[in-house]
Design a protein around this motif. Sequence first.
Motif, PDB file in Angstrom:
ATOM      1  N   GLY A  39      -1.365   7.751  -2.484  1.00 52.98           N
ATOM      2  CA  GLY A  39      -1.298   7.850  -1.028  1.00 52.98           C
ATOM      3  C   GLY A  39      -2.528   7.285  -0.356  1.00 52.98           C
ATOM      4  O   GLY A  39      -3.112   7.902   0.527  1.00 52.98           O
ATOM      5  N   CYS A  40      -2.927   6.071  -0.742  1.00 54.86           N
ATOM      6  CA  CYS A  40      -4.239   5.560  -0.327  1.00 54.86           C
ATOM      7  C   CYS A  40      -4.336   5.260   1.159  1.00 54.86           C
ATOM      8  O   CYS A  40      -5.433   5.224   1.711  1.00 54.86           O
ATOM      9  CB  CYS A  40      -4.587   4.306  -1.121  1.00 54.86           C
ATOM     10  SG  CYS A  40      -3.543   2.878  -0.763  1.00 54.86           S
ATOM     11  N   SER A  84       0.863  -1.168   0.000  1.00 54.65           N
ATOM     12  CA  SER A  84       0.000   0.000   0.000  1.00 54.65           C
ATOM     13  C   SER A  84       0.905   1.226   0.000  1.00 54.65           C
ATOM     14  O   SER A  84       2.130   1.100   0.057  1.00 54.65           O
ATOM     15  CB  SER A  84      -0.912  -0.023   1.229  1.00 54.65           C
ATOM     16  OG  SER A  84      -1.872   0.998   1.188  1.00 54.65           O
ATOM     17  N   THR A  85       0.334   2.404  -0.090  1.00 52.66           N
ATOM     18  CA  THR A  85       1.128   3.626   0.011  1.00 52.66           C
ATOM     19  C   THR A  85       0.624   4.429   1.197  1.00 52.66           C
ATOM     20  O   THR A  85      -0.560   4.780   1.266  1.00 52.66           O
ATOM     21  CB  THR A  85       1.036   4.476  -1.268  1.00 52.66           C
ATOM     22  OG1 THR A  85      -0.333   4.665  -1.626  1.00 52.66           O
ATOM     23  CG2 THR A  85       1.767   3.811  -2.411  1.00 52.66           C
ATOM     24  N   TYR A  86       1.518   4.683   2.134  1.00 55.93           N
ATOM     25  CA  TYR A  86       1.182   5.473   3.317  1.00 55.93           C
ATOM     26  C   TYR A  86       1.962   6.779   3.290  1.00 55.93           C
ATOM     27  O   TYR A  86       3.076   6.858   2.758  1.00 55.93           O
ATOM     28  CB  TYR A  86       1.482   4.692   4.593  1.00 55.93           C
ATOM     29  CG  TYR A  86       0.349   3.768   4.969  1.00 55.93           C
ATOM     30  CD1 TYR A  86      -0.604   4.145   5.912  1.00 55.93           C
ATOM     31  CD2 TYR A  86       0.203   2.546   4.345  1.00 55.93           C
ATOM     32  CE1 TYR A  86      -1.662   3.306   6.237  1.00 55.93           C
ATOM     33  CE2 TYR A  86      -0.859   1.700   4.651  1.00 55.93           C
ATOM     34  CZ  TYR A  86      -1.788   2.096   5.602  1.00 55.93           C
ATOM     35  OH  TYR A  86      -2.848   1.268   5.900  1.00 55.93           O
ATOM     36  N   THR A  87       1.344   7.787   3.874  1.00 57.24           N
ATOM     37  CA  THR A  87       1.911   9.126   3.868  1.00 57.24           C
ATOM     38  C   THR A  87       2.341   9.532   5.267  1.00 57.24           C
ATOM     39  O   THR A  87       2.065   8.842   6.257  1.00 57.24           O
ATOM     40  CB  THR A  87       0.879  10.138   3.344  1.00 57.24           C
ATOM     41  OG1 THR A  87      -0.263  10.126   4.218  1.00 57.24           O
ATOM     42  CG2 THR A  87       0.438   9.790   1.927  1.00 57.24           C
ATOM     43  N   LEU A  88       3.003  10.676   5.347  1.00 56.95           N
ATOM     44  CA  LEU A  88       3.503  11.156   6.635  1.00 56.95           C
ATOM     45  C   LEU A  88       2.391  11.365   7.650  1.00 56.95           C
ATOM     46  O   LEU A  88       2.569  11.120   8.843  1.00 56.95           O
ATOM     47  CB  LEU A  88       4.265  12.470   6.434  1.00 56.95           C
ATOM     48  CG  LEU A  88       5.585  12.375   5.666  1.00 56.95           C
ATOM     49  CD1 LEU A  88       6.109  13.763   5.350  1.00 56.95           C
ATOM     50  CD2 LEU A  88       6.606  11.592   6.482  1.00 56.95           C
ATOM     51  N   ASP A  89       1.228  11.832   7.187  1.00 55.51           N
ATOM     52  CA  ASP A  89       0.134  12.154   8.102  1.00 55.51           C
ATOM     53  C   ASP A  89      -1.060  11.230   7.959  1.00 55.51           C
ATOM     54  O   ASP A  89      -2.125  11.487   8.530  1.00 55.51           O
ATOM     55  CB  ASP A  89      -0.318  13.608   7.896  1.00 55.51           C
ATOM     56  CG  ASP A  89      -0.687  13.913   6.437  1.00 55.51           C
ATOM     57  OD1 ASP A  89      -0.753  12.962   5.624  1.00 55.51           O
ATOM     58  OD2 ASP A  89      -0.905  15.099   6.120  1.00 55.51           O
ATOM     59  N   GLY A  90      -0.906  10.127   7.212  1.00 53.75           N
ATOM     60  CA  GLY A  90      -1.997   9.174   7.073  1.00 53.75           C
ATOM     61  C   GLY A  90      -3.147   9.668   6.216  1.00 53.75           C
ATOM     62  O   GLY A  90      -4.256   9.143   6.311  1.00 53.75           O
TER      63      GLY A  90
END
Length: 413
Positions: free
Chosen positions: A352-353, A328-334
């Motif tokens: 950024g799902c 999956s793709t995670y980001t700094l702030d979810g």
Amino acid sequence: MSQTHATPPSESVDVVIVGAGILGLAVAWELGRRGGRSVLVLDRHAPATQATAKAAALLTRARADAATAALVRATYDAVTALEAALGEDLGLRRVGTLHVAASPEKAAALRGLLTDSADPVAWLDGAGAARLVPWLDPAAVTLAAHAPLDAYIDPYRLADAYGRAARRLGVRAPGGVSVRGIRVADGRVLGVDTDGGFIEAPVVVNAAGAWAATLAATAGVGLPQAPVRSQYWITEARPDLFLRDCPITVLPDAGAYARPELGALLFGLRGGASFALDPASLPEDSNGLLLEDSDDGWTTLEAGWPGLARFCPALEQVGLAHYVAGLSTYTLDGRFVLGPVAAVRGLLMATGCCGAGIAASGGIGAAIAALAAGEDSPIDLSGFAPDRHGPVDPFAPALRAACAAARSGKTAG
């Protein structure tokens, strides 16, 4: 970045969508519904065969912010519209969600999440919760809330519906085309370079999933996201223990979720230390990817098992039949990475799902398609802006660690 091409393009279209996962296909369908534009979806893989096919696909409607909630609600509308357009049932399983709190802290968070919900909510004690989910130990429950409108769905089936409906509307998705980079000049998109030549387009949508950060970097754009392992397990079939129509169950105290799966129980564990990969080193196909140093999920399972078994003692009586892991793709702030890139006109992000791409696919499709068509988004995407964290290095180890921590700290379904 400024580039020009010396040879004529092999093709010219109005919009190129890079990525035939569920987000790219949802955008394609919404653009097809608008008509009047040539739309091309490019992917080296068959549609929806990477992260999409491995998703648990929980369409939980209760979200911490209004924009994400609106994106998810739009997916329910999209399912209805797709079923009408295709003349078929997509198998939406509207079993509801049971949110369970086992501590005062999580009970307070649950009240904050659902007290003002626009959807119906039933507040329950342990006994009431166990009547809905017989495998749940009522003694472990401090407070529970049942949201009956929630559902789950087969993610491949939904993605396939987006794709088939889009093709009926004239969208082309030839398959087997590798996009090597995004060309820009003077701060504007020119199109994309592929293994078959240059394709000219004034609008490019980056929906490349785990490869989105690497693709964006070819246009000089750093995305605040990293590929992170997502995983779940499926027990052996025990329809006497795991009823087919049990609600999705979210267990934030255990960092877990569960849902029915053909007489078995599908459950996910967040894990205290999620595993992230360097986007620059990803292979071209994530299927069969050996996640080095990832221990095949055993560390997560062993660490999370006692907490989950506290709620579901029946797990001690059953075997595990399947382990499913993907990227999956995670980001700094979810939060998602959605919308225009300020520095590159014509470049839109749909990535950024953060484990919620299936749930939000309908809303993301509608929002990004509107922007690609030169319209205002029907949903406020300002909180998901690709540049909200300022300049970032998508290949930095520190960023990968922060994105992995965002997944480990996730409590929603």
